[in-house]
Design a protein around this motif. Structure first.
Motif, PDB file in Angstrom:
ATOM      1  N   PHE A 202     -17.285  15.263-114.424  1.00 14.32           N
ATOM      2  CA  PHE A 202     -18.655  14.831-114.123  1.00 14.32           C
ATOM      3  C   PHE A 202     -19.319  15.709-113.067  1.00 14.32           C
ATOM      4  CE2 PHE A 202     -16.002  11.118-115.088  1.00 14.32           C
ATOM      5  CZ  PHE A 202     -16.605  10.715-116.269  1.00 14.32           C
ATOM      6  N   SER A 209     -26.788  18.750-116.377  1.00 13.02           N
ATOM      7  CA  SER A 209     -26.676  17.648-117.323  1.00 13.02           C
ATOM      8  C   SER A 209     -27.625  16.528-116.909  1.00 13.02           C
ATOM      9  CB  SER A 209     -25.217  17.151-117.324  1.00 13.02           C
ATOM     10  OG  SER A 209     -25.168  15.748-117.309  1.00 13.02           O
ATOM     11  N   ASN A 210     -28.070  15.739-117.868  1.00 15.22           N
ATOM     12  CA  ASN A 210     -28.953  14.616-117.544  1.00 15.22           C
ATOM     13  C   ASN A 210     -28.178  13.405-117.078  1.00 15.22           C
ATOM     14  OD1 ASN A 210     -31.333  15.953-118.212  1.00 15.22           O
ATOM     15  ND2 ASN A 210     -31.043  15.494-120.393  1.00 15.22           N
ATOM     16  N   ARG A 211     -27.006  13.190-117.702  1.00 18.82           N
ATOM     17  CA  ARG A 211     -26.281  11.950-117.443  1.00 18.82           C
ATOM     18  C   ARG A 211     -25.324  12.029-116.270  1.00 18.82           C
ATOM     19  NH1 ARG A 211     -24.915   9.253-123.274  1.00 18.82           N
ATOM     20  NH2 ARG A 211     -27.071   8.705-123.749  1.00 18.82           N
ATOM     21  N   ASP A 212     -24.690  13.192-116.068  1.00 23.11           N
ATOM     22  CA  ASP A 212     -23.677  13.298-115.013  1.00 23.11           C
ATOM     23  C   ASP A 212     -24.194  12.860-113.633  1.00 23.11           C
ATOM     24  OD1 ASP A 212     -21.888  14.045-116.932  1.00 23.11           O
ATOM     25  OD2 ASP A 212     -21.767  16.150-116.335  1.00 23.11           O
ATOM     26  N   LEU A 214     -26.374  10.654-112.909  1.00 18.20           N
ATOM     27  CA  LEU A 214     -26.508   9.185-112.894  1.00 18.20           C
ATOM     28  C   LEU A 214     -25.140   8.536-112.763  1.00 18.20           C
ATOM     29  CD1 LEU A 214     -29.140   8.834-115.762  1.00 18.20           C
ATOM     30  CD2 LEU A 214     -29.537   8.732-113.289  1.00 18.20           C
ATOM     31  N   ILE A 215     -24.169   9.075-113.498  1.00 12.62           N
ATOM     32  CA  ILE A 215     -22.801   8.535-113.436  1.00 12.62           C
ATOM     33  C   ILE A 215     -22.228   8.738-112.032  1.00 12.62           C
ATOM     34  CG2 ILE A 215     -20.437   8.851-114.301  1.00 12.62           C
ATOM     35  CD1 ILE A 215     -21.734   9.661-117.012  1.00 12.62           C
TER      36      ILE A 215
END
Ligand code: C2E
Ligand code: MG
Ligand code: MG
Ligand code: MG
Length: 288
Positions: A202, A209-212, A214-215
């Motif tokens: 991550f 990245s778009n999601r990393d 947020l995670i």
């Protein structure tokens, strides 16, 4: 049963491609001798505390100086050590080495906590737990153990009880590779862990990245709510370091700061305070 165990292990770790059985046995026989012949070596990778700009700990990562194959990385032998019941002896060697290195570091002015990776199956091995306790109980070295949540799932009750025993000896427990394996909030809640390490999966692409992001941010918040400190592993760029700092990540570890290096190189790095000026080009940080 061996093949089944390997398949299950690889499904979780993606570390080693399957090998033919005779190959495994040859490596196991060589590894068995390597432990006594001083062919194993620990490299250390520092963890930098972001707000304090300090290095307070480092992780021990094992390598095998093979007489003909050169430096063999753990991805090529840890799984075999686990299958062939060599992991207990190997890890006791590692603990002994880390205790000696911790005393050596402290004597040279750097009283860091040294973290050791502990394979999950060892948390259910009563003989190993007893011997490990004898080693750490007879020493005042500052140590930590890195374990994965996946390792707790096999036998949660005894794993959690044994981790508590280690914690009572003053060993800091860190949860390694968080988010990459079989994560369970039920276990996270019960583990006597003070640190949570976000898997590099991550982190290495954090800023592309778009999601990393947020995670990572929600994991940092979760860990803080559970009163744990967060370590991001796999920090390779200044952009990632900057974003992790804004997100409130407590510690960072990765090639940007330092590769895993031999003890003397770690001392040199600490003496020079090089972590305060991480190399602008991550490749320059590979120098150690
Ligand atoms: P780990 O404990 O999650 O260690 C992190 C791995 O990521 C290490 O690989 C480290 O060299 C690498 N790494 C560090 N910074 C970066 C970075 O910025 N980018 C990238 N791409 N990688 C980075 P290594 O040394 O090959 O170790 C692999 C795994 O082998 C470890 O993962 C750990 O699970 C296991 N291992 C290592 N030493 C031991 C040991 O003494 N005992 C046991 N049981 N397992 C060990
Ligand atoms: Mg680790
Ligand atoms: Mg890790
Ligand atoms: Mg790993």
């Amino acid at each position: 049963a061996l093949a089944e165990a390997r398949t299950a292990y690889h499904a979780v770790t993606h570390v080693v491609p399957p090998r033919p059985a005779n190959d495994i046995l040859r490596v196991a026989r060589e590894l068995d001798q390597a432990i006594d012949r001083d062919e194993l070596i620990l490299h250390y990778q520092p963890k930098v505390h972001v707000r304090r700009q300090e290095i307070t700990s480092a992780e021990a990562l094992i390598r095998w100086r093979h007489p003909t194959r050169g430096l063999v990385m753990p991805g090529d032998f840890i799984a075999i050590a686990e299958e062939c019941q060599l992991i207990d002896r190997m890890t006791l060697w590692t603990i002994r080495r880390a205790i000696a290195d911790q005393r050596d570091l402290a004597a040279r002015g750097h009283d860091l906590r040294l973290f050791i990776n502990i394979a999950g199956q060892l948390l259910a091995d009563t003989a190993f737990v007893r011997e490990a306790c004898e080693l750490v109980g007879g020493s005042d070295a500052k140590l930590g153990f890195e374990i994965t949540e996946t390792s707790v799932i096999r036998d949660p009750a005894s794993a959690i009880a044994n981790l508590q025993v280690f914690a009572d000896f003053g060993i800091t427990i860190a949860i390694d590779d968080y988010g990459a394996g079989l994560s369970s909030l039920a276990y996270l809640k019960q583990l006597p862990a003070r640190e949570l390490k976000i898997d590099k999966l991550f982190v290495t692409q954090l800023t592309s990245s778009n999601r990393d992001p947020l995670i990572v941010r929600s994991t940092i918040d979760l860990a803080h709510a559970l009163e744990m400190e967060v370590v991001a592993e796999g920090v390779e760029t200044h952009a990632a370091l900057a974003l992790l700092t804004v997100m409130g990540c407590d510690m960072v570890q990765g090639f940007l700061i330092s590769r895993p290096v031999v003890l003397d190189s770690l001392v040199q790095y600490l003496d020079e305070g090089r972590h305060r000026a991480p190399a602008p080009d991550p490749l320059a940080a590979f120098g150690g």
